[in-house]
Design a protein around this motif. Structure first.
Motif, mmCIF file in Angstrom:
data_model
loop_
_atom_site.group_PDB
_atom_site.id
_atom_site.type_symbol
_atom_site.label_atom_id
_atom_site.label_comp_id
_atom_site.label_asym_id
_atom_site.label_seq_id
_atom_site.Cartn_x
_atom_site.Cartn_y
_atom_site.Cartn_z
ATOM 1 N N ALA A 100 -8.681 3.867 2.061
ATOM 2 C CA ALA A 100 -7.559 2.945 2.278
ATOM 3 C C ALA A 100 -7.630 1.784 1.296
ATOM 4 N N ALA A 101 -8.831 1.253 1.084
ATOM 5 C CA ALA A 101 -9.000 0.108 0.183
ATOM 6 C C ALA A 101 -8.632 0.464 -1.249
ATOM 7 N N TRP A 138 -12.808 6.661 5.599
ATOM 8 C CA TRP A 138 -11.396 6.256 5.591
ATOM 9 C C TRP A 138 -11.175 4.827 5.086
ATOM 10 N N PRO A 139 -11.988 3.829 5.486
ATOM 11 C CA PRO A 139 -11.750 2.478 4.947
ATOM 12 C C PRO A 139 -11.861 2.421 3.430
ATOM 13 N N THR A 193 -11.358 -9.359 1.186
ATOM 14 C CA THR A 193 -12.031 -8.539 0.179
ATOM 15 C C THR A 193 -13.399 -9.132 -0.156
ATOM 16 N N GLY A 218 -5.275 -0.599 6.293
ATOM 17 C CA GLY A 218 -6.728 -0.526 6.223
ATOM 18 C C GLY A 218 -7.381 -0.979 7.513
ATOM 19 N N TYR A 264 -15.212 -1.973 5.449
ATOM 20 C CA TYR A 264 -14.030 -2.051 6.312
ATOM 21 C C TYR A 264 -13.280 -3.364 6.084
ATOM 22 N N GLU A 288 -5.124 -0.596 -2.151
ATOM 23 C CA GLU A 288 -4.757 -2.006 -2.103
ATOM 24 C C GLU A 288 -4.828 -2.580 -3.512
ATOM 25 N N ALA A 305 -11.102 -3.156 3.210
ATOM 26 C CA ALA A 305 -9.878 -2.410 3.532
ATOM 27 C C ALA A 305 -8.904 -3.239 4.356
ATOM 28 N N CYS A 306 -9.409 -4.223 5.106
ATOM 29 C CA CYS A 306 -8.576 -5.025 6.010
ATOM 30 C C CYS A 306 -7.627 -5.974 5.283
ATOM 31 N N MET A 326 0.839 -1.204 0.000
ATOM 32 C CA MET A 326 0.000 0.000 0.000
ATOM 33 C C MET A 326 0.870 1.249 0.000
ATOM 34 N N THR A 339 -8.254 1.500 10.291
ATOM 35 C CA THR A 339 -9.374 2.439 10.163
ATOM 36 C C THR A 339 -10.627 1.935 10.876
#
Length: 259
Positions: free
Chosen positions: A126-127, A122-123, A137, A205, A196, A130, A199-200, A1, A208
């Protein structure tokens, strides 16, 4: 990222949110009512996602999910509010004006919602940085799909119920509303936990997590469930509906007469 790129993205989207809210304020002044900001809530997230996509050059999936959710919500709220007088929340707020009413409205309505919108997004941002989708995902997409399904079906069922004159004064306890008093808010929460999870896929991510937590707080304790239930508390039959129906998570209704 690309962390440096994400930080630049956050600054640019903050500016985009400010522009959106200033335009919303101008439209509200021209219309003489402020409930249009509720429509802008969904559209604002869509704008953030599109701006983030342009800046990052990636993240088509999470952008599409966010835009689909935001536009659907905006259209639903605009159609609903267009048939009503000004929202009593904004009427009451503007009665407490001190100083310039437009500056007061900007600070108390538009700036507050804009900051929350930007933080909750934000997520999504952030995603967009990626590059490799993975199991989280696709799990996020599934949770998002459950959420938008609950929200869309719940809103549609409620709209049909209210459109029938025979239901005037009655409590909506059919369809999804039989299993949760707030299928729309439950669905909304699922949407943002799904985004979220997308984003993880990267640890940045995952950091967030406060964003979906803030959204869930507002849906359950703030302007969502809690405010709705205070407004409904005195309606005939609502206390019985509360006793038998789950407050948030969908569950089978309790038998009549149980607590």
């Amino acid at each position: 990222m690309n962390l440096a790129g994400l930080l630049v993205n956050l600054r640019i989207t903050a500016g985009a949110v400010l522009v959106v809210m200033l335009i919303a304020l101008g439209v509200a002044i021209a219309r003489g009512r402020h409930d249009g900001v509720d429509t802008v809530w969904g559209l604002g997230f869509a704008v953030i996602a599109v701006v983030g996509l342009i800046v990052s050059g990636s993240g088509w999936l999470v952008t599409a999910l966010t835009v689909a959710w935001g536009v659907r919500l905006a259209v639903y709220i605009q159609l609903r509010n267009g048939r009503r007088p000004e929202d009593p929340r904004y009427v009451a707020l503007m009665k407490r004006v001190t100083g310039n009413p437009h500056w007061y409205a900007f600070r108390k309505i538009y700036l507050v919602q804009g900051v929350i919108m930007w933080f909750v997004s934000w997520p999504v941002q952030a995603a967009q940085y990626e590059t490799s989708p993975g199991p989280l995902t696709w799990l996020g997409v599934v949770v998002w799909a459950v959420g938008i399904g609950f929200e869309s079906v719940g809103d549609w069922q409620l709209s049909r119920f209210k459109a029938d004159p025979a239901n005037k004064g009655r409590i909506m306890d059919r369809g999804l509303w039989r299993y949760t008093r707030h299928p729309n808010y439950f669905g909304d929460a699922c949407v943002w936990w799904g985004l979220y999870l997308v984003a993880c896929q990267h640890w940045i991510g995952a950091l967030t997590v406060l964003s979906p937590l803030v959204m869930t707080f507002f849906l359950t304790r703030g302007t969502g469930k809690a405010m709705t239930e205070r407004a409904m508390a005195g309606r005939p039959g609502y206390a019985e509906y509360v006793q038998r129906t789950s407050g948030f998570f969908p569950l089978p209704p309790k038998p009549e007469g149980t607590r």
